[in-house]
Design a protein around this motif. Structure first.
Motif, short mmCIF file in Angstrom:
data_model
loop_
_atom_site.label_atom_id
_atom_site.label_comp_id
_atom_site.label_asym_id
_atom_site.label_seq_id
_atom_site.Cartn_x
_atom_site.Cartn_y
_atom_site.Cartn_z
N GLN A 58 16.23 71.97 85.64
CA GLN A 58 15.41 72.91 86.40
C GLN A 58 16.24 73.65 87.44
O GLN A 58 16.06 74.85 87.64
CB GLN A 58 14.26 72.16 87.07
N LEU A 59 17.16 72.94 88.08
CA LEU A 59 18.00 73.60 89.08
C LEU A 59 18.92 74.61 88.41
O LEU A 59 19.16 75.70 88.96
CB LEU A 59 18.82 72.56 89.86
N CYS A 60 19.42 74.30 87.22
CA CYS A 60 20.25 75.27 86.50
C CYS A 60 19.47 76.55 86.21
O CYS A 60 19.98 77.66 86.38
CB CYS A 60 20.77 74.66 85.20
N GLU A 61 18.22 76.40 85.77
CA GLU A 61 17.41 77.59 85.47
C GLU A 61 17.17 78.41 86.74
O GLU A 61 17.17 79.65 86.71
CB GLU A 61 16.09 77.16 84.84
N ALA A 89 20.23 78.11 80.19
CA ALA A 89 20.69 78.19 81.58
C ALA A 89 21.75 77.13 81.87
O ALA A 89 22.70 77.38 82.61
CB ALA A 89 19.50 78.03 82.53
N VAL A 90 21.59 75.95 81.28
CA VAL A 90 22.60 74.90 81.46
C VAL A 90 23.92 75.36 80.86
O VAL A 90 24.99 75.22 81.49
CB VAL A 90 22.13 73.59 80.81
N SER A 91 23.88 75.93 79.67
CA SER A 91 25.10 76.40 79.02
C SER A 91 25.76 77.52 79.83
O SER A 91 26.98 77.57 79.97
CB SER A 91 24.79 76.89 77.60
N PRO A 109 19.77 66.04 81.66
CA PRO A 109 18.99 67.16 82.22
C PRO A 109 17.83 66.75 83.11
O PRO A 109 17.43 67.51 83.99
CB PRO A 109 18.49 67.89 80.97
N ASP A 110 17.27 65.55 82.90
CA ASP A 110 16.08 65.15 83.65
C ASP A 110 16.39 64.32 84.89
O ASP A 110 15.48 63.84 85.56
CB ASP A 110 15.13 64.36 82.74
N GLU A 111 17.66 64.19 85.21
CA GLU A 111 18.03 63.41 86.38
C GLU A 111 17.74 64.20 87.66
O GLU A 111 17.97 65.41 87.73
CB GLU A 111 19.52 63.08 86.32
#
Length: 475
Positions: A58-61, A89-91, A109-111
């Motif tokens: 979520q932070l990456c997005e 977004a992560v990539s 991703p969910d951490e």
């Protein structure tokens, strides 16, 4: 002031509410609203509780929205380097050097993200976009006033210090930063919003959708039919129903700006929030203010109205409902006269009068606005004005000139155009400072209308500019 009105034969309670009334902390409301208008909040964040911890994905997005808002270059990505997420977004964030995986192939991703990790990722996004976020040794040493700054990890300490220096982050108290504590979604949105405010030179603002047909005295049976203002160049809409904990329990995609909500899919005697998201492009979604919905089993309901738009609807429409027929609209119009400055071909100005047909509930206000324009030292010259006219817009849809709530001034010299390329839709040009009939952004005309809550089409929207246009209802 909030108003309560009983509804007949209804099973749903709906009322306008500010974001703070649902799930945001009081301090976060203004930050959220600004970030929303800038298109910073992704659907993955808006669809869950803002008080919960933000995840790495979520932070990456969110930071990639920040990166684009700061003018960052397009990032070419291939297949995801991580086996546990293929999120774009992560990539992108990985390719730009903004984030790393927990290992070479695992991202997790969910951490939940800690405050120090969020600071590092956000500062990296700011710098990747080409912005200068430097800090001196003296400034770094100055953070020793926070007793737990030394608890931050070495890989994050400098970026955490930068986040504090630029006032993106503050301490949880006068003496504590809590670098290893999780950061909530509302906190992360606030930090990213401040980053745009601090580093962006050309901030973009999107017009958020506004639910239009919730009004005093409304009555419905069974499904709740919702209509909202159409956003400019929107790809689609998403209608979210969130529970009282802020979690999305239902999401429906819509191509047009209306939908029916079936309350039978909800639980009896529970509160929900309905939010409209306008998807501008694959990255950007802008959200409406929530409308609270109570699904009662006793087939009774109330409506509570507490939004500026709804108050405006109640003021200009007899029952708070837009006119459906031309005859109804015409009956509610009146003509006002007012003094204006006109101008001869030589440039000499002279006093005259003009008349304008507007919504009768706005007539006194309109007359006052034009009196203030006339009495201003600028003596802005008015060649022509237009008000009530039952018609559609040049791009389709109902024109709010049909409601007598819009006014156009000097049509030709204040054209309606596409913001991206200046291509005219109606009118010929806009040359403030060069042509005396062109309305200036900081001039007496804009200021007079703004004083009474009217918006100017020259800066109200992102993809369109309507420099002649002043609107009471915002469209």
């Amino acid at each position: 002031m909030k108003k309560f009105v009983a509804l007949a034969a209804a099973s749903v309670l709906a009322f306008g509410a500010a974001a703070s009334a649902s799930e945001l902390s009081d301090w976060a409301v203004a930050e959220y609203e600004t970030a929303n208008g800038t298109g910073l909040i992704p659907y993955s964040v808006a669809s869950v509780s803002m008080s919960g911890s933000i995840t790495r994905q979520q932070l990456c997005e969110t930071v990639m929205n920040l990166y684009r808002a700061l003018g960052g270059d397009y990032i070419e990505t291939g297949d995801s380097p991580f086996y546990d997420t293929d999120n774009r977004a992560v990539s992108e964030a990985f390719a730009a050097g903004i984030v790393k995986g927990r290992t070479e192939t695992e991202f997790v991703p969910d951490e939940a993200v800690t405050r120090q990790e969020a600071a590092r990722i956000i500062i990296k996004a700011v710098e990747a976009a080409g912005c200068d976020a430097h800090i001196t040794v003296a400034e770094l040493e100055g953070l020793c006033g926070f007793t737990d700054f030394g608890d931050s990890q070495q890989w994050a300490s400098t970026d955490l210090a930068k986040a504090v220096k630029y006032k993106l982050m503050s301490g949880v108290s006068d003496t504590e930063l809590k670098p290893e504590a999780p950061i909530t979604r509302e906190q992360a949105v606030a930090v990213i919003n401040r980053a745009v405010d601090t580093f962006s030179e050309n901030q973009i603002n999107y017009r958020q959708p506004e639910i239009l047909n919730v009004y005093d005295g409304m009555s419905f049976d069974g499904k709740l039919a919702l209509e909202w203002s159409a956003a400019d160049n929107v790809e689609s809409y998403v209608v979210m129903v969130k529970d009282s904990d802020g979690e999305c329990v239902k999401a429906v995609t819509a191509k047009k700006n209306s939908i029916d909500i079936d309350p039978s899919e909800l639980e009896f005697n529970k509160n929900y929030f309905v939010i409209i998201g306008a998807k501008i492009d694959e990255y950007t979604t802008v959200f409406s203010e929530p409308i609270e919905v109570f699904y009662g089993a006793d087939n009774s309901a109330l409506v509570e109205i507490d939004s500026s738009l709804t108050d405006k609807y109640a003021r200009v429409f007899p029952d708070g409902v837009p006119f459906a027929e031309e005859a109804d609209a015409a009956y509610n119009m009146t003509t006002v006269s007012f003094p204006v400055w006109k101008m001869k071909a030589s440039g000499e100005k002279y006093s005259s009068t003009m008349s304008l047909t507007v919504n009768r509930n706005l007539a006194d206000e309109v007359a006052q606005i034009f009196n203030e324009i006339y009495n201003s030292p600028e003596q802005f010259p008015i060649k022509n004005v237009g008000g009530y006219c039952w018609r559609s817009t040049p791009l389709g849809g109902v024109s709010q000139h049909s409601y007598g709530t819009c006014i156009d001034i000097n049509f030709d010299e204040n054209y309606y155009c596409y913001a991206s390329n200046g291509k005219a839709i109606t009118g010929s040009f806009w040359k403030p400072g060069e042509n005396p009939y062109s309305i200036t952004q900081n001039g007496s005309v804009v200021k007079a209308f703004a004083k009474y809550g009217w918006k100017w089409g020259g800066n109200a929207w992102t993809t369109l500019r309507d420099y002649m246009h002043f609107t009471y209802l915002g469209n």
